[in-house]
Design a protein around this motif. Structure first.
Motif: not given
Ligand code: AGP
Length: 608
Positions: A300-303, A348-353, A397-399, A406-408, A483-489, A604-606
């Motif tokens: 999801c999202g950035t990941s 990143q969190s390993g918890e996203t529902a 930071a949320v963003a 690191a993922q990439l 674009a996502l970073k800009l929208k988010e913050i 973390s969107v659980t």
């Protein structure tokens, strides 16, 4: 998402809990509360808004006591009010609890209890659990919790205190994260392990369908059926100072600057003597790898954008049939998944529902599954049993910034390693990639040194109505993340398009109030992207060009130029995302936004 903190020890619990709740602030919340149990009295404080409001309330009252629970609430059932803030208490005052998740049958439970004459005081789903527990509690917490978890449905992490049990905290988990740690004479629980680092590095990540009793001497675990079980802790090698902002004004800026070091750590032993080797972590043989007919990337999202960026390398170098998918779609669509599918989940969190449910689906369908995560011991890590761990350290930071790189990096390393085993990566190519990957941290540092110039450009255009990000081929995925970073913050509208799509619609948006951020590396697509720049200028859109060092001809088109060191096309996003993160940061800062805790977002969107 809600955050939970519980403490039992010798220290003043209210202070410990407030510190712990502050470490959960990044998760997103709208109110906070706590209760300490002191001489048989539940002392309760709740406040709408920031944890500092709660802190202020607590500082004005008597909150002595060395056992307590606290909560940051992200409203789902019931508005943002003091009454709806946790903890919630049973009407008879014998039980109090905090909850993260959603109790799906709360209405039924509430109506049933109301018919029995029990009065309710809030609009929350959580109160049904507190009232039910109060109703059935007969002095035996263990059996009461067994009955509670059998009665309620949905997702929950519950942390409970019983008034007549001053030396115990009880916890239960189904679907929402909860971590426990035991130090000398003190035991604590939290939603995020970062809040527990000062007690112990040995963490117990609660499993689904289990509950536990915390005392100052330790933790006893039970299944929902009441059978005692034993767990081994997971050791986190995180440094507690990482959760400190230091001299930076925001965690986001600190985390952006940590990226060279994070990338070095993530490469770690995976590159040695110009060779890429993940054999210590990846159990598959060359024969198995050749049998993977399709590869699914799910996140999801950035990941998800990290998977998109790496998928180009996997297809061009590894010759894999790649399917990057958003987890919330993947989990519900009728996608063919079988034993010949390699399904890679990134979180990143390993918890996203959504990612968790997508992973369960692929596993059940017989796919070979792997997780890339920053949190060892997280739910998806435990469920899949095979993970590559990024070494980004806690990201506050949320963003997401450093976890993205690191993922990439790890996705690229994995793609190259599998390509090597599969036979599509020659020894010369391996050396070329290994050497260039090792140069990435230094190249990121070069980009970070242009921060002032990026800030200047950001300030120049921060008052525009929005931004259009364009790029082609290997330069396209970075525009999505930018674009996502800009929208988010910054809450500004930002769109990302493959540059070739401009004429198919987005060109209609262009005018002097919509700057175009063009990723224009010096590659075989340069001329085509420059044509898109010209089209933008012809419509009076200011252009910000992210170009390759030494490309002087780009200055014929714009004076807003951010130069990047050259790299291999497949690795472009690892460097190109850095100025876009900084750009978003400075636009948001110019606008005075709450950068680390943007509105409406949770780290973390659980829940779904
Ligand atoms: C990133 O800036 C966002 N906060 C968000 O898109 C995030 O990447 C997404 O929710 C996925 O989270 P995960 O990596 O923890 O699964």
């Amino acid at each position: 998402m809600c955050g939970i903190m519980g403490y039992l020890g010798e220290k003043p619990a209210a202070k410990v809990i407030i510190e712990g709740l502050k470490k959960h602030e990044y998760r997103g919340y709208d109110s906070a509360g706590l209760t300490v149990l002191d001489n048989g009295i539940f002392k309760k404080a709740r406040a709408v808004g920031r944890v500092t409001n709660l802190e202020e309330l607590v500082s004005r009252g008597d909150f002595a006591g060395t056992v307590g629970i606290g909560h940051t609430r992200w409203a789902t059932h019931g508005g943002v009010t003091v009454e709806n803030a946790h903890p919630h208490e049973s009407s008879d005052g014998r039980v109090i609890l905090v909850h993260n998740g959603i109790i799906e049958n709360s209405r039924v439970v509430k109506e049933e209890l109301q018919r029995l004459g029990i009065e309710f005081f809030t609009d929350t789903d959580t109160e049904s659990a507190a009232q039910y527990l109060g109703y059935i509690y007969d002095g035996d917490p263990k059996s009461a919790i067994e009955k509670l978890v059998a009665r309620i449905r949905g997702a929950f992490a519950l942390v409970i205190m019983f008034r007549d049990r001053p030396d115990e905290i009880w916890v239960a988990r189904k679907g929402s994260p909860l971590v426990l740690a035991h130090g000398v004479g003190e035991t604590a629980c939290a939603s995020d392990p970062v809040a527990l680092l000062s007690y112990s590095r040995a963490m117990f990540f609660m499993e689904d369908d289990e509950f536990a009793c915390l005392t100052r001497d330790g933790i006893t675990f039970y299944t929902f059926e009441g059978r005692e079980i034993h767990h081994r802790p997971t050791f986190l090698d995180w440094d507690s100072s990482v959760a400190d902002r230091g001299a930076y004004p925001h965690f986001m800026l600190k985390e952006i600057h940590e990226q060279p070091e994070v990338v070095i750590k993530t490469i770690g032993q995976r590159i040695k003597d110009s060779k890429i080797d993940l054999s210590n972590e990846i159990p598959w043989t060359a024969e198995q790898i050749k049998k993977f007919k399709k590869v699914h990337f799910v996140a999801c999202g950035t990941s998800y954008y990290a998977t998109l960026a790496s998928s180009l390398l996997w297809e061009s170098i590894g010759k894999f049939e790649i399917r990057p998918e958003v987890a919330s779609e993947y989990r519900y669509r009728d996608i063919p998944i079988d034993k010949e599918t390699l399904a890679i989940f990134v979180s990143q969190s390993g918890e996203t529902a959504d990612t968790l449910h997508a992973a369960r689906k692929a596993k059940a369908a017989g796919a070979t599954c792997l997780l890339i995560t920053n949190v060892k011991g997280s739910t998806i890590d435990r469920e899949l049993g095979l993970s590559l761990i990024t070494q980004a350290g806690p990201e506050i930071a949320v963003a997401a910034t450093k976890t993205f790189t690191a993922q990439l990096m790890i996705l690229n390393l994995l793609g190259l390693y599998l390509a090597k085993l599969k036979g599509t990566l020659s020894a010369e190519q391996e050396k070329l990639f290994a050497d260039e990957l090792s140069q990435i941290p230094a190249k990121i540092s070069v980009v970070l040194s242009t921060e002032k110039q990026i800030e200047k450009i950001a300030n120049t255009y921060a008052d525009k109505k929005g931004f259009l990000f364009i790029g082609r081929g290997f330069a396209y995925p970075s525009t999505l993340e930018g674009a996502l970073k800009l929208k988010e913050i910054s809450y500004m509208h930002a769109e990302s398009y493959p540059a070739g799509e401009m004429k198919h619609g987005p060109i209609a948006l262009l005018d002097d109030n919509l700057p175009v951020v063009a990723m224009v590396p010096k590659d075989n697509m340069w001329e085509k992207t420059v044509s898109n720049i010209e089209e933008s200028l012809a419509r009076r859109s200011p252009v910000i060009a992210v170009a390759t060092e030494g490309d002087v001809s780009i200055s014929n088109y714009t004076s807003n130029i951010i130069y990047l060191p050259a790299t291999l096309p497949e690795l472009y996003t690892l460097i190109a995302v850095i100025p876009l993160q900084l750009f978003a940061y400075y636009v948001a800062r110019f606008k005075g936004c709450d950068i680390d805790k943007p509105r409406n977002l949770a780290k973390s969107v659980t829940v779904e």
